[in-house]
Motif scaffolding. Structure first.
Motif, short mmCIF file in Angstrom:
data_model
loop_
_atom_site.label_atom_id
_atom_site.label_comp_id
_atom_site.label_asym_id
_atom_site.label_seq_id
_atom_site.Cartn_x
_atom_site.Cartn_y
_atom_site.Cartn_z
N PRO A 14 14.03 19.20 -48.26
CA PRO A 14 13.60 20.11 -49.33
C PRO A 14 14.51 19.93 -50.55
N ALA A 15 13.88 19.89 -51.73
CA ALA A 15 14.67 19.64 -52.93
C ALA A 15 15.13 20.94 -53.57
N ASP A 16 14.32 21.99 -53.36
CA ASP A 16 14.59 23.23 -54.08
C ASP A 16 14.12 24.37 -53.17
N GLU A 17 15.03 25.25 -52.78
CA GLU A 17 14.64 26.30 -51.81
C GLU A 17 13.61 27.26 -52.36
N ASN A 18 13.54 27.37 -53.66
CA ASN A 18 12.55 28.27 -54.26
C ASN A 18 11.16 27.67 -54.33
N ASP A 19 11.11 26.36 -54.14
CA ASP A 19 9.81 25.67 -54.21
C ASP A 19 9.60 24.89 -52.92
N PRO A 20 8.88 25.53 -51.96
CA PRO A 20 8.73 24.89 -50.64
C PRO A 20 8.00 23.55 -50.69
N SER A 22 8.50 21.12 -52.86
CA SER A 22 9.27 20.03 -53.47
C SER A 22 10.15 19.33 -52.45
N VAL A 23 10.18 18.05 -52.51
CA VAL A 23 11.00 17.28 -51.58
C VAL A 23 11.78 16.20 -52.30
N THR A 24 12.87 15.83 -51.68
CA THR A 24 13.63 14.68 -52.16
C THR A 24 13.53 13.60 -51.08
N ILE A 25 13.24 12.38 -51.49
CA ILE A 25 13.21 11.28 -50.53
C ILE A 25 14.64 10.88 -50.21
N GLU A 26 15.00 11.01 -48.94
CA GLU A 26 16.37 10.67 -48.54
C GLU A 26 16.46 9.22 -48.09
N ILE A 27 15.50 8.81 -47.28
CA ILE A 27 15.57 7.46 -46.71
C ILE A 27 14.18 6.82 -46.68
N THR A 28 14.10 5.56 -47.06
CA THR A 28 12.86 4.80 -46.90
C THR A 28 13.03 3.91 -45.67
N LEU A 29 12.12 4.03 -44.72
CA LEU A 29 12.25 3.22 -43.49
C LEU A 29 11.96 1.75 -43.78
N ASP A 30 12.51 0.89 -42.93
CA ASP A 30 12.30 -0.55 -43.10
C ASP A 30 10.81 -0.88 -43.13
N ARG A 31 10.44 -1.80 -44.00
CA ARG A 31 9.02 -2.16 -44.14
C ARG A 31 8.63 -3.23 -43.13
N LEU A 32 7.44 -3.07 -42.56
CA LEU A 32 6.93 -4.08 -41.63
C LEU A 32 6.21 -5.19 -42.39
N SER A 33 5.67 -4.85 -43.54
CA SER A 33 5.05 -5.86 -44.39
C SER A 33 5.11 -5.35 -45.81
N LYS A 34 4.98 -6.24 -46.77
CA LYS A 34 4.99 -5.79 -48.16
C LYS A 34 4.29 -6.78 -49.07
N PHE A 35 3.64 -6.22 -50.06
CA PHE A 35 3.05 -7.04 -51.11
C PHE A 35 3.90 -6.89 -52.36
#
Ligand code: GDP
Ligand code: ZN
Length: 285
Positions: A14-20, A22-35
């Motif tokens: 959660p990025a802001d406790e007053n705004d349920p 809203s989120v902050t991206i903490e981690i991007t998981l490893d990609r299995l494929s990508k363009f």
């Protein structure tokens, strides 16, 4: 390349406790494929357009749009991404020599599945469904006007994307899908349609080229010299295969074209990496 993109799995907080919401991206998981594509302008860094795609539908029209060389190019891009390519020949209702086109295509597609469909009549659309079952993600590659949006609408069963006649098109705002989008099918599968996919350039390495040209590579294994360039070397199995009609000379020509393009890209990347380094060195001084 490190920034999250369409198709990425991320862990959020959660990025802001007053705004349920809203989120902050903490981690991007490893990609299995990508363009990926080259960054816009003069920069030659990698920009990832879509990630974690299982299947990429290479869509081509069976009408005047039909072009084997273009499909060959899409195959290189698809293999480079790590996704599994499936060729979709659309507008079957407009073509009466489908068998002949398939024959032409088989010369470059090897064992990649070829599906014949008509988004207009619905024929063959169900052949695509096994690739978009629960948990699977598919993306579309193909030039403008081949029917990608119409196919997606047919798969969804409702009009998600506004399709318009190509001829009346004003090239700029022709598509309502000017933003990247992912949508879920009733099956639980997912479809990615991003305009960026339509302009990707070659971003690959020798190994995925070998995958796309396994027919040439199979013969190359039999050449007398391991580093045979298939020009005029003695006992060159590739040239012999061409002579015997077992391999089309256009396949060797295409492979060379892609190798040159790749070499050119790598050269530019190296040059820019050097420039970047010397800039940093100067900064530190
Ligand atoms: P996109 O640019 O690849 O998304 O292509 P669209 O889905 O916008 O389709 C371009 C044009 O081709 C539209 O006029 C569609 O109605 C038409 N079209 C799409 N699929 C078919 C098909 O299977 N048969 C025929 N005859 N026309 C089609
Ligand atoms: Zn050779």
């Amino acid at each position: 390349a490190d920034l999250p993109t369409v198709g990425d799995w991320v862990l959020t907080a959660p990025a802001d406790e007053n705004d349920p919401g809203s989120v902050t991206i903490e981690i991007t998981l490893d990609r299995l494929s990508k363009f990926s594509r080259k960054e816009a302008g003069d920069r030659i860094g990698e920009q990832v357009i879509a990630a974690n795609i299982d299947t990429v539908f290479l869509v081509s029209g069976l009408d005047v749009n039909f072009n084997v060389n273009r499909i060959e190019r899409y195959l290189v891009l698809a293999w480079a991404s790590g996704a599994k390519p499936v060729i979709v020949l659309n507008k079957a209702d407009l073509c009466d020599d489908t068998a002949d086109r398939i024959l032409q295509l088989k010369a470059v597609s090897m064992d990649v599945p070829i599906l014949i469909v008509s988004a207009q009549t619905g024929e063959g659309i169900d052949l695509m469904r096994p690739y978009i079952e629960l948990g699977q993600t598919a993306a579309f590659l193909g030039s403008s006007g081949v029917g990608k949006s119409t196919i997606i609408n047919a798969l969804l069963g409702y009009e998600r994307f506004d399709t318009r006649d190509v001829r009346e098109g004003d090239s700029k705002g022709r598509h309502t899908t000017t933003f990247r989008e992912m949508c879920r099918l009733d099956s639980g599968g997912m479809i990615i349609d991003t305009p960026g996919m339509r302009e990707i350039q070659i971003w690959t390495d020798e190994s995925s080229l070998a995958r796309s040209f396994s027919d040439v590579e199979d013969f190359a294994l039999l050449c007398r010299f391991r580093d045979c360039q298939h020009n005029s070397e003695p006992d060159c199995a590739v040239l012999q295969a061409i002579e015997k009609g077992e391999l089309q000379v256009t396949r060797l020509e295409s492979l060379r074209k892609f190798q040159q393009e790749l070499a050119h890209l790598i050269e530019k990347q190296d040059a820019s990496a050097r420039a970047e380094k010397s800039k940093e060195r100067k900064k530190r001084k």
